[in-house]
Motif scaffolding. Structure first.
Motif, PDB file in Angstrom:
ATOM      1  N   TYR A 104      42.314 -16.138  13.491  1.00  0.00           N
ATOM      2  CA  TYR A 104      43.281 -14.591  12.945  1.00  0.00           C
ATOM      3  C   TYR A 104      44.365 -15.019  14.788  1.00  0.00           C
ATOM      4  O   TYR A 104      45.207 -14.575  14.293  1.00  0.00           O
ATOM      5  N   ASP A 105      43.202 -14.001  15.472  1.00  0.00           N
ATOM      6  CA  ASP A 105      44.665 -14.199  16.968  1.00  0.00           C
ATOM      7  C   ASP A 105      45.422 -14.637  17.158  1.00  0.00           C
ATOM      8  O   ASP A 105      46.198 -15.191  17.905  1.00  0.00           O
ATOM      9  N   PHE A 106      45.026 -16.436  16.758  1.00  0.00           N
ATOM     10  CA  PHE A 106      46.360 -16.998  17.299  1.00  0.00           C
ATOM     11  C   PHE A 106      47.276 -16.862  16.762  1.00  0.00           C
ATOM     12  O   PHE A 106      48.937 -17.010  16.615  1.00  0.00           O
ATOM     13  N   GLY A 107      47.032 -16.658  15.281  1.00  0.00           N
ATOM     14  CA  GLY A 107      48.298 -16.501  14.053  1.00  0.00           C
ATOM     15  C   GLY A 107      48.627 -17.643  13.349  1.00  0.00           C
ATOM     16  O   GLY A 107      48.194 -18.837  13.434  1.00  0.00           O
ATOM     17  N   LEU A 108      47.977 -17.452  11.819  1.00  0.00           N
ATOM     18  CA  LEU A 108      47.342 -17.777  11.171  1.00  0.00           C
ATOM     19  C   LEU A 108      49.293 -18.822  10.143  1.00  0.00           C
ATOM     20  O   LEU A 108      48.711 -19.646   9.940  1.00  0.00           O
ATOM     21  N   GLY A 109      49.692 -17.738  10.369  1.00  0.00           N
ATOM     22  CA  GLY A 109      50.920 -18.500  10.344  1.00  0.00           C
ATOM     23  C   GLY A 109      51.191 -19.808  11.267  1.00  0.00           C
ATOM     24  O   GLY A 109      51.928 -21.105   9.864  1.00  0.00           O
ATOM     25  N   ALA A 143      34.697  -3.852   2.219  1.00  0.00           N
ATOM     26  CA  ALA A 143      35.711  -4.442   3.083  1.00  0.00           C
ATOM     27  C   ALA A 143      36.514  -4.121   4.217  1.00  0.00           C
ATOM     28  O   ALA A 143      37.096  -4.144   4.362  1.00  0.00           O
ATOM     29  N   ASP A 144      35.938  -3.381   5.390  1.00  0.00           N
ATOM     30  CA  ASP A 144      36.650  -2.414   5.949  1.00  0.00           C
ATOM     31  C   ASP A 144      36.019  -2.427   7.089  1.00  0.00           C
ATOM     32  O   ASP A 144      36.035  -1.121   7.560  1.00  0.00           O
ATOM     33  N   ASN A 145      35.553  -3.544   7.207  1.00  0.00           N
ATOM     34  CA  ASN A 145      34.900  -3.681   9.016  1.00  0.00           C
ATOM     35  C   ASN A 145      36.148  -4.147  10.046  1.00  0.00           C
ATOM     36  O   ASN A 145      36.338  -5.269  10.340  1.00  0.00           O
ATOM     37  N   HIS A 146      36.981  -3.294   9.631  1.00  0.00           N
ATOM     38  CA  HIS A 146      38.552  -3.763  10.910  1.00  0.00           C
ATOM     39  C   HIS A 146      38.716  -4.585  12.280  1.00  0.00           C
ATOM     40  O   HIS A 146      37.183  -3.645  13.146  1.00  0.00           O
ATOM     41  N   ARG A 147      38.836  -4.804  12.880  1.00  0.00           N
ATOM     42  CA  ARG A 147      38.626  -5.364  13.797  1.00  0.00           C
ATOM     43  C   ARG A 147      40.058  -5.832  14.986  1.00  0.00           C
ATOM     44  O   ARG A 147      40.365  -4.908  15.578  1.00  0.00           O
ATOM     45  N   SER A 148      40.935  -4.977  13.869  1.00  0.00           N
ATOM     46  CA  SER A 148      42.536  -4.440  14.519  1.00  0.00           C
ATOM     47  C   SER A 148      43.196  -3.749  13.566  1.00  0.00           C
ATOM     48  O   SER A 148      42.821  -3.208  12.164  1.00  0.00           O
ATOM     49  N   GLU A 149      44.042  -2.886  13.882  1.00  0.00           N
ATOM     50  CA  GLU A 149      44.864  -1.945  12.729  1.00  0.00           C
ATOM     51  C   GLU A 149      45.925  -2.562  12.046  1.00  0.00           C
ATOM     52  O   GLU A 149      46.583  -2.373  10.992  1.00  0.00           O
ATOM     53  N   ASP A 150      46.081  -3.732  12.490  1.00  0.00           N
ATOM     54  CA  ASP A 150      47.503  -4.818  11.440  1.00  0.00           C
ATOM     55  C   ASP A 150      47.198  -5.446  10.285  1.00  0.00           C
ATOM     56  O   ASP A 150      47.492  -6.804  10.496  1.00  0.00           O
ATOM     57  N   LEU A 455      32.324 -12.016   2.824  1.00  0.00           N
ATOM     58  CA  LEU A 455      32.926 -11.903   4.145  1.00  0.00           C
ATOM     59  C   LEU A 455      33.506  -9.711   4.613  1.00  0.00           C
ATOM     60  O   LEU A 455      33.789  -9.981   3.348  1.00  0.00           O
ATOM     61  N   HIS A 456      33.480  -9.578   4.716  1.00  0.00           N
ATOM     62  CA  HIS A 456      33.562  -8.050   4.737  1.00  0.00           C
ATOM     63  C   HIS A 456      34.743  -7.242   5.967  1.00  0.00           C
ATOM     64  O   HIS A 456      34.871  -6.244   6.224  1.00  0.00           O
ATOM     65  N   THR A 457      35.276  -8.527   6.974  1.00  0.00           N
ATOM     66  CA  THR A 457      36.062  -7.515   7.854  1.00  0.00           C
ATOM     67  C   THR A 457      38.030  -8.929   7.257  1.00  0.00           C
ATOM     68  O   THR A 457      37.938  -9.589   7.366  1.00  0.00           O
TER      69      THR A 457
END
Length: 564
Positions: A104-109, A143-150, A455-457
């Protein structure tokens, strides 16, 4: 002479792992991930590319929870065949979740584009026509355990499966018309409107395919003025059903009433019909000249005729039941009766075919002006009593019914691709092939149990959907390869389905299922050495490998477990 008896034989399932290994290698999935997503130097065993292979394999073997992959690796040799030399305990859930975070951090697209381009080139996927649609996927829990805001928001939204009690996400998927090969996927927040996804998905396809001249096919939500104008202004092409807004419906009915010729289109052993008229759409002080293609389909005609007949019959029955209740209880007033009639016509949408009027034939009676028994010596005075007696005069408009029947079976499409590149027949087939996206969604939810998502994230869910799409791509490539080779050799599979010979359209799931009882194992020989083996393949299994273009030696013990 004493017989040599071997008692120490240990076996584990290997299934279709060697087939997956062949396709994984040809697609270069692990290599692409490892080349761009760096593994922490402190990790000495499992790279992110290998972790992706493990999770994709888990999806294909229906091991959907990350914590179960360790057990899956211990109880079978599937992952050992794909990733030799890795201990089963290396696939623990926190390690796999770390890979999802890094993807996810690298960019899935970006990863999707690189991997899918490799597949398109390796298997020569045709991408002249691309289909897009959306569905919702449910999550059990918050499923609201966010790692980031985006990241996306897992929340309540319009549920296409009427599960308003569960939170969801919106999943958009684009596939090629060639074998419904998945091209691009993206997750959206659960309350996202479908209308807002199409332009972005069209742009992703441009980035993936490196061209704009493909035909983008979607449902009627593509045909908003904003979406059509944007795609047209940026040199793209689209086709979709035309929604029946008031202005579009008038243009559609006018075209039906005034056209003078139709082209015959051969389809499924019968002739459909079609014609086209220009359609000018005004948006932001600009006129857009599009084509409205109107098609007649026999199947649609019979469905609409059946529905129309049922609505007419139910309307008549409802009015008969209403007539039996007139002038009683709450149906004594004209306003109440009129409201009941309008509700019937609204319920069955038959206001165009029935007209009604209320008639009052009052009942006039005389009664004594005073209560009690009248006197014998004096005649009683009489008063006139008028009681309303309403009846319904229902009239059926045969002309309107005949006109609706004439229009039944016709439906409009809108496109901006010129007739020189897209004929009426090609437009019909492009629209009819839109089922391929829906078929992929059904396959993902029924065959591979996308739901529930464990998954919950939200960020990890997005990365997992990226891996899920790769699993679908592998399935499509296996099925596509098999069917193309069957067509090329003009001979199907024998004994593939019960009591069938020369079976020519096998599904990938059934092809792989034929290998579910293949095992690998070791036995201790009398001389103390261990001997490894893989189950001997049947003639059917050998034939399946041939049409899948998988070499026979992929099922040899030396090839599978030789880590060198």
């Amino acid at each position: 002479m004493p017989e040599n008896i071997i008692n120490d034989v240990r076996t584990k399932p290997i299934g279709f792992a060697p087939i997956l290994a062949h396709y994984f290698k040809k697609c270069g999935i692990a290599d692409i991930v490892d080349a761009h997503v760096a593994t922490d130097p402190r990790r000495k065993v499992l790279t992110h590319g290998q972790a992706c292979i493990a999770m994709i394999t888990g999806i294909l073997f229906q091991v959907m929870q990350l914590y179960r992959i360790c057990q899956f690796a211990r109880e079978s040799t599937v992952l050992d065949a794909l990733l030799p030399g890795i201990d089963p305990e290396a696939y623990f859930d926190d390690r796999l979740a770390d890979t999802l975070n890094e993807l996810y951090d690298f960019g899935l697209g970006d990863l999707e584009t690189m991997i899918t381009k490799t597949m398109i080139n390796a298997f020569q996927i045709k991408t002249e026509i691309c289909h897009n649609d959306t569905t919702c996927a449910f999550v059990y829990g918050n499923a609201d355990n966010h790692r980031s805001e985006d990241g996306i928001k897992i929340t309540f939204g319009y549920s296409k499966q009427y599960r308003k009690d569960l939170k969801q996400l919106v999943w958009s998927l684009s596939v090629s018309s060639d074998s419904a090969f998945p091209l691009f996927q993206q997750a959206y927040s659960g309350n996202t409107s479908d209308v807002d996804t199409y332009v972005e998905q069209w742009q992703h396809l441009i980035d993936l395919l490196g061209k704009r001249d493909f035909l983008f096919v979607g449902d009627s939500k593509v045909a908003t003025r904003e979406n059509m104008a944007h795609i047209h202004d940026h040199e793209g092409f689209f086709i979709s059903p035309l929604p029946m807004y008031a202005s579009y419906e008038k243009a559609f009915t006018d075209a039906l009433d005034h056209h003078d010729r139709e082209d015959l289109i051969f389809y499924k052993d019968r002739f459909n019909r079609g014609f086209e008229v220009p359609l000018v759409i005004h948006h932001e002080n600009k006129d857009y000249p599009f084509r409205m293609i109107i098609l007649f389909d026999h199947g649609l005609f019979h469905r609409k005729k059946k529905s129309l007949d049922q609505r007419i019959e139910k309307t008549r029955q409802a009015f008969d039941e209403l007539t039996a209740k007139l002038n009683t209880y709450q149906l004594k007033e004209e306003a109440a009766i009129d409201n009941a009639c309008r509700l019937i016509l609204k319920k069955y949408n038959t206001g165009d075919f029935f007209k009604y009027s209320l008639r009052n034939d009052p009942l006039v009676t005389l009664k004594n002006s005073r209560r009690g028994r009248p006197s014998a010596n004096r005649p009683s005075e009489k008063v006139t009593v008028v009681q309303d007696r309403f009846r319904i005069d229902l009239r059926f408009d045969q002309g309107a019914f005949d006109q609706a029947l004439e229009r039944a079976g016709y439906y409009p499409l809108v496109t901006n691709q010129p007739a020189s590149k897209l004929s009426i027949a090609d437009a019909m087939m492009a629209h009819k092939n839109q089922y391929k996206v829906e078929h992929t969604y059904r396959r993902s939810k029924s065959g591979y149990h996308l739901e529930p998502i464990y998954l919950h994230t939200p960020e990890r869910i997005e990365a997992y959907l990226f891996l899920f799409k790769i699993a679908l791509q592998i399935i499509v490539l296996i099925e596509r390869t098999a069917r193309r080779n069957i067509k090329a050799r003009n001979k199907g599979l024998d004994d593939f389905m019960p009591n069938k010979k020369d079976y020519r359209k096998p599904k990938a799931e059934y092809l792989l299922q034929k290998f579910e009882h293949i095992v690998s194992g070791t036995m201790r020989l009398p001389d103390g050495n261990d001997y490894g083996f893989v189950s001997e393949l049947t003639p059917l299994q050998a034939d399946i490998l041939k049409i899948l273009e998988v070499p026979m030696h992929c099922y040899s013990y030396a090839y599978v477990f030789d880590s060198s």
